[in-house]
Scaffold this active site. Structure first.
Site, PDB file in Angstrom:
ATOM      1  N   ARG A  27      30.006 -29.243  50.991  1.00 48.29           N
ATOM      2  CA  ARG A  27      30.296 -29.978  49.598  1.00 48.29           C
ATOM      3  C   ARG A  27      28.861 -29.699  48.833  1.00 48.29           C
ATOM      4  O   ARG A  27      28.575 -30.274  47.761  1.00 48.29           O
ATOM      5  CB  ARG A  27      30.460 -31.255  49.826  1.00 48.29           C
ATOM      6  CG  ARG A  27      31.865 -31.559  50.230  1.00 48.29           C
ATOM      7  CD  ARG A  27      33.064 -30.976  49.360  1.00 48.29           C
ATOM      8  NE  ARG A  27      34.298 -31.387  49.593  1.00 48.29           N
ATOM      9  CZ  ARG A  27      34.867 -32.653  49.284  1.00 48.29           C
ATOM     10  NH1 ARG A  27      34.300 -33.434  48.284  1.00 48.29           N
ATOM     11  NH2 ARG A  27      36.351 -32.656  49.513  1.00 48.29           N
ATOM     12  N   GLY A 124      27.241 -37.593  41.991  1.00 49.42           N
ATOM     13  CA  GLY A 124      27.455 -37.792  40.650  1.00 49.42           C
ATOM     14  C   GLY A 124      26.268 -37.580  39.673  1.00 49.42           C
ATOM     15  O   GLY A 124      25.199 -37.150  40.005  1.00 49.42           O
ATOM     16  N   HIS A 535      34.605   0.594  25.186  1.00 49.93           N
ATOM     17  CA  HIS A 535      34.054  -0.274  24.019  1.00 49.93           C
ATOM     18  C   HIS A 535      32.830  -0.764  24.541  1.00 49.93           C
ATOM     19  O   HIS A 535      32.302  -1.809  23.799  1.00 49.93           O
ATOM     20  CB  HIS A 535      35.082  -1.421  23.816  1.00 49.93           C
ATOM     21  CG  HIS A 535      36.452  -0.837  23.206  1.00 49.93           C
ATOM     22  ND1 HIS A 535      36.668  -0.120  22.030  1.00 49.93           N
ATOM     23  CD2 HIS A 535      37.684  -0.701  23.845  1.00 49.93           C
ATOM     24  CE1 HIS A 535      37.734   0.439  21.996  1.00 49.93           C
ATOM     25  NE2 HIS A 535      38.543  -0.164  22.951  1.00 49.93           N
ATOM     26  N   LYS A 634      31.084 -26.685  47.221  1.00 51.04           N
ATOM     27  CA  LYS A 634      32.599 -26.980  47.323  1.00 51.04           C
ATOM     28  C   LYS A 634      33.001 -27.981  46.246  1.00 51.04           C
ATOM     29  O   LYS A 634      32.277 -29.206  46.508  1.00 51.04           O
ATOM     30  CB  LYS A 634      33.325 -27.067  48.608  1.00 51.04           C
ATOM     31  CG  LYS A 634      34.710 -26.747  48.634  1.00 51.04           C
ATOM     32  CD  LYS A 634      35.065 -25.273  48.681  1.00 51.04           C
ATOM     33  CE  LYS A 634      36.471 -25.123  48.657  1.00 51.04           C
ATOM     34  NZ  LYS A 634      36.795 -23.868  48.340  1.00 51.04           N
TER      35      LYS A 634
HETATM   36  C1  F6R Z   1      34.993 -19.805  43.411  1.00 49.14           C
HETATM   37  C2  F6R Z   1      35.443 -21.096  43.581  1.00 49.14           C
HETATM   38  C3  F6R Z   1      35.012 -21.941  42.202  1.00 49.14           C
HETATM   39  C4  F6R Z   1      36.370 -23.097  42.034  1.00 49.14           C
HETATM   40  C5  F6R Z   1      36.086 -23.797  40.786  1.00 49.14           C
HETATM   41  C6  F6R Z   1      37.086 -24.858  40.718  1.00 49.14           C
HETATM   42  O1  F6R Z   1      35.159 -18.976  44.564  1.00 49.14           O
HETATM   43  O2  F6R Z   1      36.087 -21.610  44.604  1.00 49.14           O
HETATM   44  O3  F6R Z   1      35.055 -21.110  40.961  1.00 49.14           O
HETATM   45  O4  F6R Z   1      37.671 -22.156  41.998  1.00 49.14           O
HETATM   46  O5  F6R Z   1      35.138 -24.551  40.963  1.00 49.14           O
HETATM   47  O6  F6R Z   1      37.646 -25.610  41.703  1.00 49.14           O
HETATM   48  P1  F6R Z   1      39.000 -26.470  41.903  1.00 49.14           P
HETATM   49  O7  F6R Z   1      39.879 -25.331  42.230  1.00 49.14           O
HETATM   50  O8  F6R Z   1      38.631 -27.370  42.872  1.00 49.14           O
HETATM   51  O9  F6R Z   1      39.201 -27.302  40.756  1.00 49.14           O
END
Ligand code: F6R
Length: 639
Positions: A27, A124, A535, A634
């Site tokens: 994360r 946050g 283009h 993540k």
């Molecule tokens: C790329 C990736 C990000 C997520 C984006 C949305 O590999 O994982 O682009 O797709 O941050 O995250 P979620 O799906 O959790 O809303």
């Protein structure tokens, strides 16, 4: 994005906090830290004191340092950070300390040597941190970091009058932005206070009836407790030995339900794989099979009414009332939405707009109350997607549905309808199995809408479902092409640029392929709808430019072949993903991998897999940190 773990116990909880952080490390991983109420050294004044350890290496390193330095304590907090305000540096790493205002005449060194009174971790962003910082500076507080977080710890200190819960409640009233926090005070050694607004926080109730925990994700507590309370927006929580209570925004004590959450520790193990991304790519046949489990017919009831909504607000009525679809998402999930647009317009005959959530939430748009607002999100906690949903709701669009991978997420709670994909936990920062399961869910949604609108005969429905049930086998067969993809990856590893081309619903697949390549290999990659080449982007094509082309045998193949000629004529080297029955053969400057079948409307779900493998093996060849690419994390829970 960032991770929090906290505990009140009777045993040394440092190893447990470190283990929790390891589970959350994906994360955010640019720094980490832990703070505990540590026992005083022998001979010192009895009592406790706050001690912390911070580092800019990985969590494993923090754990080793904690062990070698003998850091121990039974109440503590820990954090893994994804930098927003202030660079990844030890001084900006959490936990932060407040040592109280600096008395007149004391210099900076003396001020920093005083014992800490309050310590805090935060996920946050505090939007009014500058104003608060100015106010706290004027009151004599001394700042040691560039973070927005540090204002919270000093604010709590300034409001403390013997009761940490009261101080936290008063402090959060002054905060604007999003936060989940966990806080300790020097004078309350068996008390941990948390609060949340716009960022998740859960309470874990220990099996022994005494230990209690806080975490930003229940996964951090896997193997420790499966009794989880999901805190709601505006909640504060008082966590003590053998007791806890939650206070809602209005100051009233509330009972939040305790849920038994399946232990996910096994899912977080790598098994025989080298990286989580590789594991997750190879889990796709299973993830799709699980996602489709039980789909015998495409009934709108598949899209379950999410919690807290009255009966009668079911999917069938909503689908029949829908005359337009608005998809809101970010990143990979946005590309899933772009694929779904082709399906929704062709099969369900519904006009569909797909919007990047962070754009939609701030632009003026024309609302239509008969719109079905569909959010797509793996985590269900993405700040921009949640804000875009709330924006759509504020414009009067109340028919909301999410395709989401986390049943307990804020997104599932806030949408009226939900299709929960069963990809299982996704740890690799680059999304793979979440994308393909989202597509499976979106295809079912398309069929359910078409059915509700009377556009699908039983025979057509049966044919589509048959094709869906074949997906796990089709994906398995495509995964077997890995050795061929590795030979491509060896060539890509030496490149610094790449183009991706596709047409129709394979254009977003090309975009997803380019995103995967750039985020884990750091190769600059762009995707174009192949018809756009002349283009502008054709100017980039030379013999140094690899051009990946997604070329299934669909109605646009002949057009695509002309675009490929345009590339070859400029010396560009083509890497083509074709279907079994696509008539394109390898030749000079033309490398073809032929997928084993022909996948019709579901081709996007299959064709993305070799692109995931290409990015993965190119990253491995370049030696990048596949699961933790630089600057990323993540679950983007901040704006
Ligand atoms: C790329 C990736 C990000 C997520 C984006 C949305 O590999 O994982 O682009 O797709 O941050 O995250 P979620 O799906 O959790 O809303």
């Amino acid at each position: 994005m960032c991770g929090i773990v906290g505990a009140v116990s009777t045993r040394n909880i440092v190893p447990l906090l470190v283990q929790g952080l390891q589970r959350l490390e994906y994360r955010g991983y640019d720094s980490c830290g832990v703070a505990v109420h540590a026992a005083e050294a022998a001979g010192a004044v009895p009592g406790t004191r706050l001690k912390r350890l911070r580092g800019i290496a990985r969590v494993a390193d923090l754990g080793a340092q904690a062990e070698s330095q003998g850091l121990a304590g039974s109440t503590g907090i820990a954090h893994t950070r994804w930098a927003t305000h202030g660079a990844p540096a030890i001084g900006n790493a959490h936990p932060h300390f407040s040592r109280g205002p600096v008395p007149a005449g004391m210099d900076g060194e003396q001020a920093a040597a005083r014992p800490a009174r309050v310590t805090l971790v935060h996920n946050g962003i505090i939007e009014n941190h500058e104003a608060l910082r100015a106010e706290l500076l004027a009151r004599g507080y001394f700042f040691t970091s560039q973070t927005d977080t540090e204002v919270i710890v000093h604010l709590i200190d300034s409001l403390y009058d013997g009761d940490l819960l009261a101080a936290v409640q008063a402090a959060v009233k002054r905060l604007r932005g999003s936060y989940s926090i966990a806080v300790l005070h020097r004078d309350e050694p068996q008390r941990l206070v948390g609060a949340r607004e716009g960022s998740p926080l859960v309470l874990g109730i220990g099996a022994d009836g005494k230990e209690n925990f806080l975490a930003s994700d229940a996964m951090a507590l896997a193997g420790v407790t499966d009794q989880i309370v999901y805190l709601e927006e505006g909640d504060t929580v008082d966590v003590q030995l053998g007791k806890h209570w939650v206070v809602a925004r209005d100051g009233q004590a509330v009972q939040r339900p305790v849920r038994t959450v399946q232990a996910m520790s096994g899912a977080a193990e790598l098994g025989p794989y080298r990286h989580y991304m590789q594991k997750e790519i190879f889990e796709q046949p299973r993830a799709i099979a699980d996602t489709l489990e039980g789909v015998e017919a495409v009934v709108p009831e598949l899209f379950e009414a999410a919690r807290n909504h009255a009966p009668g607000e079911g999917a069938h009525a909503t689908f029949r009332a829908t005359d337009q679809v608005l998809i809101l998402a970010c990143g990979t999930s946005y590309y899933a939405g772009c694929v779904a647009k082709y399906w929704l317009e062709a099969i369900a005959q519904l006009p569909c707009a797909v919007e990047i959530a962070s754009e939609y939430r701030y632009r003026e748009s024309v609302p239509n109350p008969r719109t079905l607002v569909v959010t797509i999100t793996q985590s269900g906690e993405t700040a921009d997607t949640l804000a875009a949903l709330r924006h759509a709701q504020s414009l009067g669009m109340q028919h909301t549905l999410t395709v989401c991978n986390v049943a307990t997420s804020a997104m599932v709670r806030e949408c009226k309808l939900a299709y929960v994909t069963r990809a299982g936990i996704e740890i690799g920062v680059a999304s793979t199995k979440a994308f393909t399961t989202q597509l499976a869910g979106l295809f079912l949604l398309t069929l359910a809408l078409a059915q509700a609108r009377g556009l699908l005969t039983e025979a057509q429905e049966a044919e589509h479902l048959k094709a869906m049930r074949q997906l796990p086998n089709a994906l398995q067969a495509v995964l077997a092409l890995e050795p061929q993809v590795i030979t491509w990856a060896e060539q890509f590893a030496a490149k610094e640029n790449a183009l991706f081309l596709g047409r129709g619903l394979h254009y977003p697949v090309a975009q997803e392929g380019a995103l995967k390549l750039k985020e884990i290999t750091y190769i600059h990659a762009e995707a174009y709808a192949a018809g756009e080449l002349k283009h502008g982007p054709l100017a980039l094509v030379t013999s140094a430019m690899p051009v990946v082309t997604v070329a299934p045998n669909d109605a646009l193949l002949e057009k695509l072949k002309s675009n490929m000629q345009e590339v070859r004529a400029r010396g560009g080297v083509l890497y083509v993903l074709a279907d079994a029955d696509t008539h394109i053969d390898s030749g000079d400057g033309l490398h073809v991998i032929r997928l084993p079948g022909h996948y019709g409307a579901l081709s996007a779900i299959v064709h993305v897999v070799p692109l995931q493998l290409l990015a993965y093996h190119t990253a491995v060849a370049r030696g990048t940190d596949v699961d933790k690419p630089r600057n990323l994390a993540k679950s983007v829970t901040v704006e």
